[in-house]
Every structure is written in structure tokens, then in C-alpha cells.
Design a protein around this motif. Structure first.
Motif, PDB file in Angstrom:
ATOM      1  N   UNK A  11       0.790  -1.224   0.000  1.00  0.00           N
ATOM      2  CA  UNK A  11       0.000   0.000   0.000  1.00  0.00           C
ATOM      3  C   UNK A  11       0.832   1.290   0.000  1.00  0.00           C
ATOM      4  N   UNK A  12       2.133   1.176   0.104  1.00  0.00           N
ATOM      5  CA  UNK A  12       2.963   2.368   0.045  1.00  0.00           C
ATOM      6  C   UNK A  12       2.809   3.025  -1.328  1.00  0.00           C
ATOM      7  N   UNK A  13       2.758   4.367  -1.379  1.00  0.00           N
ATOM      8  CA  UNK A  13       2.591   5.044  -2.679  1.00  0.00           C
ATOM      9  C   UNK A  13       3.619   4.626  -3.723  1.00  0.00           C
ATOM     10  N   UNK A  14       4.814   4.266  -3.300  1.00  0.00           N
ATOM     11  CA  UNK A  14       5.843   3.861  -4.261  1.00  0.00           C
ATOM     12  C   UNK A  14       5.522   2.532  -4.926  1.00  0.00           C
ATOM     13  N   UNK A  15       4.592   1.781  -4.331  1.00  0.00           N
ATOM     14  CA  UNK A  15       4.207   0.482  -4.878  1.00  0.00           C
ATOM     15  C   UNK A  15       2.851   0.526  -5.564  1.00  0.00           C
ATOM     16  N   UNK A  16       2.390   1.727  -5.849  1.00  0.00           N
ATOM     17  CA  UNK A  16       1.073   1.875  -6.462  1.00  0.00           C
ATOM     18  C   UNK A  16       0.979   1.143  -7.805  1.00  0.00           C
TER      19      UNK A  16
END
Length: 411
Positions: free
Chosen positions: A211-216
């Protein structure tokens, strides 16, 4: 049952009754044999509560939408692949529970309730007189999700979330009229007011911990799919990623969640994954025009992996005149009425994990489901204050307007 009714409600109701309302409810031929009601789907319980659609919102009865539960479970347990998906749904979006009713609408004659059942990957029609299953449609893949009914009340669309498919069914017979391919994990469906087009919003993979933005980028292909209901061919797709980027909000997910059109369909308002607020999209110019961040509850756990199915806010409705929006602040435990002209929120009404927002039959109130407290609450569009609360079943989610025979009693 607890009911709280504010002052001057009768006067307001009488005045509003004189005005033409564009309530987003299925079009049903007026008949003295039918009465308008509101259905509340108790997802973990497999029941639907029938309540008044306005005024006191008092309960009229309860419908069992899983009368065939034993048969369905037997089929699932005898099929290893179905069982794997069933358990995955239970432990994922179901938070450890079966998902037994997601969405529901009534037939034009008001004699049957048509409901989607995520854990059973199907849509069923329940006879409102006998409680028996009239027909069953097994969706492609392994999970059924949100539905929408056409303006004429004759067809119903359902998202088959694991096969990236939207099925459109004859609401009376269950016969498939057509289908089309959507983005990853199709979710919300909205018919245009003339019934010509069907908009589907895909939300991507919401059950991972990435769920981290970098893993969007791991969440999949998320876009709006627009189909022509004459052919069920896709006429257009809209990816909100470049549009959000152009507005300067590269930080926001492009997974469109609940959404509502203005009465003239010139604007679309929607919520996105992980965001405590709403987005305004201008249909004609194809641009994001405003983004509104709403108050966040300081008590909410900031760990995004703890938010239900990537939601922060999940539930949105609009008043019949288009002047007010009602927002369910799911993970922030409140609901609020927002002035559409300024996007200024009204009072924050404390609510326990509100999961959906709709409009009362008379257009006076926003009705939210409080999945954490097993109740629905009505909030006045005029004052922004809670005016009624009614106890319902286990984990209410979708709330819809419908019609049943006058004098109906639960089977």
C-alpha cells in the motif's frame, strides 16, 4: 430500534413533495399497489432489512438472501479452486467473514429482490412473497460486487471482480443481455440518466499489503470503462492517472471508488483509494477541476495497510438539486454534508465505519450505513445533522431505494 426526528420535518417534507426531484432511484411505474422502501444489505449476515424510505425510517421486515446457503457451500467445498477464492474473499475483503450480500434492487413489479452475493460469485432473484430463489446467475470468475439498475428498471449490471467483466442481466428473468471487459477489479457501476451508457470504475488489487505510494504500480490497470448499452461495446476508457497528474496530484491513487454525477451529468464527483476527500471531474473538458481534502480523524491509524480494502473514505451521494454532497468518511468514523459550490464540509457527524451513502425517498436526507455499529443513520441535507438512526443486521453496506407490494410482510 432508536429513532430521532428533528423539528419541522413534516413541514419540510410537505414543501419538498411539491418539487420535482431527480432522486437516483430505479424508474418504476407508479401504482397504488406498490410502496417505496429502502433496502439495507447486511453483508456478513446474508440478510436485507426493509425500512421506510423517508421520515422515521422504521423497519418493515427482513429478507434472507441466502436461502440456498447449504447448497452453495457444498458446491464450493467440493471445488478446490472455488474454495481457495471463497476463503480468500472471507479473509480479505470480508475481514474474516463471508460476504453474502453486496448490492440489491427490486424488479419493476416490486415482486422480487435481485442481489449480488460476493462469496457465492452470483446474482440471485429472491421472491418477496415466498423468500425462494427465482433465478440464479453465476458470474464469470469467483466474486460478484457492486451493481446498478438501468433508469427503466429493466436491466441490472454487476461487476465480476476477479474476471474483469461487467455482466448486464434482464432483472426479471436473469438472462444475460450483454457483457464487456473492464479494468482490473471492476467495482462501481453507474448508468447515465437516459440509460444509453454504463460507466464502470475499476479499483485494482485492494487486498495486498503493498500500500505504500511507491508500490502503487502493483495495483493493476485502473480506469473508467464506458459501454454503450445498445451493443455493450466499450466506447471509451478514462484513466484518471494523467488527469490527476496534470492537476498536480501525483500523490493520489487513480482507483475511482464510489462516484456520483450531478443532475445534469456535467460533473462527476468521486473518491479514490487511500484519500480522505473527493475529486471533481468535468465531463465536457475531460479534466480534474477541483480536489477537496476533508478533515481527518487524528485517532485513525496512519498505517494504510489497516484501512479496509484500500479505502479511507467510501460512500458518496448527492442531493436531488445537486447543491450538496454527502460523504462517508469510512476510516475516519464520520459523515458530513459538503456544499458543492465551495466544497466546504458541514458538521462532522460521528459514525462507526460508514460504508455507503444514498438519498432518502423524499430527497431530504442522506442515508449512511454504519457497518461498525450495525445501523443506518439519516443526515439532513439542509442542516448537516443526524435526524434518525435505525438498528439493522450485521455489517450493513449498500443501501438502495426500491419498491414492494403495499402491505408487504416478510416471508
Amino acid at each position: 430500534m432508536t429513532v430521532h426526528i428533528g423539528p419541522l420535518r413534516g413541514v419540510l417534507g410537505a414543501l419538498v413533495a411539491l418539487l420535482p426531484l431527480a432522486v437516483s432511484a430505479p424508474a418504476v411505474a407508479q401504482s397504488p399497489a406498490l410502496q417505496e422502501v429502502m433496502f439495507v444489505g447486511n453483508n456478513w449476515e446474508g440478510t436485507v432489512d426493509v425500512i421506510h424510505s423517508r421520515g422515521d425510517f422504521a423497519k418493515l421486515g427482513r429478507i434472507n438472501v441466502v436461502p440456498d446457503k447449504t447448497q452453495r457451500l457444498l458446491e464450493i467445498y467440493l471445488n478446490p479452486i472455488k474454495l481457495a477464492y471463497y476463503l480468500g474473499i472471507q479473509q480479505g475483503p470480508g475481514e474474516g467473514h463471508d460476504q453474502l450480500v453486496d448490492d440489491m434492487y427490486t424488479t419493476p413489479a416490486g415482486d422480487a429482490l435481485v442481489a449480488s452475493r460476493p462469496s457465492f460469485a452470483d446474482v440471485v432473484s429472491i421472491d418477496l412473497a415466498t423468500g425462494a430463489v427465482r433465478w440464479r446467475f453465476a458470474v464469470s470468475g469467483y466474486r460478484a460486487d457492486h451493481m446498478a439498475v438501468s433508469p427503466d428498471g429493466k436491466s441490472v449490471a454487476v461487476s465480476a471482480s476477479t474476471s474483469n467483466t461487467v455482466h448486464v442481466l434482464d432483472i426479471v428473468t436473469g438472462r444475460q443481455l450483454g457483457s464487456f471487459t473492464a479494468g482490473d477489479k471492476p467495482h462501481e457501476n453507474i448508468f447515465t440518466r437516459d440509460g444509453r451508457y454504463l460507466w464502470n470504475m475499476s479499483i485494482g488489487e485492494v487486498n495486498t499489503s503493498l500500500d505504500d505510494p511507491s508500490l502503487d504500480w502493483t495495483k493493476g490497470d485502473r480506469h473508467i470503462t464506458i459501454a454503450d448499452t445498445r451493443t455493450y461495446g466499450v466506447v471509451r476508457t478514462i484513466d484518471m492517472r494523467p488527469r490527476l497528474d496534470a492537476f498536480g496530484r501525483k500523490d493520489l491513487s487513480d482507483a475511482v471508488r464510489p462516484a456520483v454525477f450531478t443532475p445534469d451529468e456535467s460533473k462527476l464527483y468521486f473518491q479514490v483509494s487511500f484519500f480522505g476527500g473527493l475529486v471533481e471531474y468535468d465531463v465536457a473538458t475531460d479534466k480534474i477541476t477541483r480536489v477537496k481534502e476533508l478533515p481527518l480523524n487524528p485517532a485513525t491509524n496512519p498505517d494504510r495497510t489497516t484501512w479496509v480494502n484500500d479505502s479511507r473514505h467510501h460512500g458518496l451521494s448527492i442531493s436531488p438539486d445537486g447543491s450538496k454532497l454527502c460523504v462517508a468518511g469510512t476510516m475516519d468514523d464520520y459523515a458530513t454534508v459538503v456544499d458543492r459550490a465551495t466544497l466546504t464540509p458541514g458538521p462532522l457527524v460521528t459514525a462507526s465505519k460508514p460504508y455507503w451513502a444514498t438519498v432518502s425517498g423524499d430527497g431530504l436526507d442522506c442515508v449512511i450505513s454504519e457497518s461498525g455499529a450495525d445501523r443506518v443513520s439519516a443526515i439532513s441535507f439542509a442542516t448537516g445533522q443526524r435526524v434518525a438512526t435505525v438498528a439493522v443486521g450485521d455489517h450493513p453496506q449498500r443501501v438502495r431505494i426500491g419498491h414492494i407490494p403495499a402491505g408487504w410482510t416478510a416471508p
